[in-house]
Design an enzyme around this catalytic site. Structure first.
Site, PDB file in Angstrom:
ATOM      1  N   ASN A 278       0.852  -1.189   0.000  1.00  0.00           N
ATOM      2  CA  ASN A 278       0.000   0.000   0.000  1.00  0.00           C
ATOM      3  C   ASN A 278       0.894   1.248   0.000  1.00  0.00           C
ATOM      4  O   ASN A 278       2.097   1.157   0.246  1.00  0.00           O
ATOM      5  CB  ASN A 278      -0.924  -0.029   1.217  1.00  0.00           C
ATOM      6  CG  ASN A 278      -0.160   0.121   2.516  1.00  0.00           C
ATOM      7  OD1 ASN A 278       0.841  -0.542   2.739  1.00  0.00           O
ATOM      8  ND2 ASN A 278      -0.636   0.999   3.386  1.00  0.00           N
TER       9      ASN A 278
ATOM     10  N   CYS B  35       1.569   3.680   1.996  1.00  0.00           N
ATOM     11  CA  CYS B  35       2.368   3.997   3.179  1.00  0.00           C
ATOM     12  C   CYS B  35       3.314   2.880   3.577  1.00  0.00           C
ATOM     13  O   CYS B  35       4.117   3.051   4.496  1.00  0.00           O
ATOM     14  CB  CYS B  35       1.450   4.347   4.348  1.00  0.00           C
ATOM     15  SG  CYS B  35       0.462   5.826   4.047  1.00  0.00           S
TER      16      CYS B  35
ATOM     17  N   GLU C 284       2.742  -0.112   4.998  1.00  0.00           N
ATOM     18  CA  GLU C 284       2.519  -0.974   6.164  1.00  0.00           C
ATOM     19  C   GLU C 284       2.494  -2.447   5.793  1.00  0.00           C
ATOM     20  O   GLU C 284       2.924  -3.299   6.567  1.00  0.00           O
ATOM     21  CB  GLU C 284       1.182  -0.659   6.862  1.00  0.00           C
ATOM     22  CG  GLU C 284       1.087   0.691   7.518  1.00  0.00           C
ATOM     23  CD  GLU C 284       0.289   1.664   6.669  1.00  0.00           C
ATOM     24  OE1 GLU C 284      -0.339   2.554   7.233  1.00  0.00           O
ATOM     25  OE2 GLU C 284       0.295   1.499   5.427  1.00  0.00           O
TER      26      GLU C 284
END
Length: 353
Positions: free
Chosen positions: A264, A266, A268
């Protein structure tokens, strides 16, 4: 009885009011009840009881659901409750590339960020034999995605974010590494290089490193020089990151049925094609009893109970959410990935003395 205002700072109240409050909600308690009621509708029975359990979990910020859950659950807006998606694998033909662009736009329209592995696209300067044209390379196509994301923002959609990955042996890897040295380039992308075990061995041995596309070596570089170039770009511009792709796939509990090549936006969670982030965090500071006192303790039993309910809530989100694409719904419902994290660790330690 008046419920106390949980906000201790004006900026916190402003963020709730401007980003998460639904029309007509007088306070954050109304937002929590909206979310709890909406997610509990995914339960096959005892929905009122689950509403109250979820409400107790959300109360006083014990559990912070992903932003899309808090903003979208229980509203009439046509949005997804899942923050981000990794999109379908790209294919090296123009029709499929622009189909993938359309899928990304539809996902952003629903409020989801997107991640793509651009490694399947042929390098700049390579001839496409079927059409006789010369390829412009992955980074040039990334610019089209970047423009699409900027356009979606101009429509009033929630801020979109994107992740782009590229294999460390792709012939355009140097262009990818240096792309964001220009501050105006790819402003809506995070970028990460897919770093293999073989590449790290070549770096350690100061060996040559072949850059390959479709099984053919296009040229050879020095592995350590390429690694140094990557590190310098990351130091100078904070881009790109690295994803140790072999480790990711080796440690994936579903390695037998999927391959991971992107995360994703970001970073994570690495996800398979059409996989989604269903996220929330338990706030450790909310589980400290008698904060700042000599008798301060951490309520492990309450955290254990909250963890069970949080997992249940996130699992229900999978069924309660809308999905921009049918493939995303199938992937989420088949594997039921949830991402439960923690926040407030430093605050909890301070409260405990």
């Amino acid at each position: 009885m008046t419920t106390p205002d949980p906000f201790q700072m004006d900026i916190s109240r402003h963020i709730w009011a401007s980003r998460y409050r639904a029309a007509g909600e007088a306070d954050i308690h109304a937002s929590w009840r909206r979310v709890a009621q909406a997610i509990a509708q995914a339960e096959p029975q005892d929905r009122d009881a689950w509403t109250e359990r979820f409400l107790g979990l959300l109360d006083q910020f014990r559990f912070l659901p992903g932003g899309r859950i808090l903003a979208g659950a229980g509203t009439d807006r046509r949005v997804t409750l899942l923050n981000c998606f990794v999109m379908g694998a790209l294919a090296d033909d123009l029709e499929h590339i622009f189909d993938a662009l359309k899928e990304g736009a539809l996902t952003m329209q629903h409020g989801g960020g997107v991640g793509y592995d651009f490694s399947p696209l042929r390098p700049a300067g390579m001839v496409a034999h079927a059409s006789g044209t010369i390829a412009s390379g992955p980074v040039s196509f990334m610019r089209i995605w970047d423009a699409m994301c900027a356009t979606m923002l101009s429509t009033g959609a929630r801020r979109g974010a994107m992740m782009a990955t590229l294999a460390c042996d792709h012939p355009d890897i140097e262009t990818f590494i240096d792309a964001k040295r220009d501050a105006a380039e790819l402003r809506h992308f995070n970028c990460s290089v897919l770093v293999s075990d073989a590449f790290m061995r070549a770096v350690a041995m100061d060996a040559d490193w072949p850059l390959v596309f479709a099984g053919e070596t296009q040229r050879v570089v020095q592995a350590r020089a390429l690694w140094t170039r990557l590190m310098r770009a990351a130091y100078d511009t904070a881009e790109p990151g690295v994803l140790f792709v072999d480790t990711i796939n080796r440690d994936n509990t579903l390695a037998g049925i999927e391959s991971l090549a992107a995360t994703n936006p970001c970073g994570e969670i690495p996800l398979p094609p059409y996989g989604a982030c269903d996220l929330g965090s338990l706030n450790l500071a909310a589980f400290v009893r008698a904060p700042f006192e000599s008798t301060a303790t951490f309520d492990h039993a309450a955290l254990e109970d909250a963890t069970r309910i949080a997992v249940r809530l996130l699992d229900d989100v999978i069924d309660a959410s809308r999905y921009p694409l049918p493939a995303q719904a199938r992937e989420a419902r088949l594997k039921r990935r949830v991402g439960l994290g923690i926040t407030g660790l430093a605050d909890a330690l301070v409260l405990l003395g």
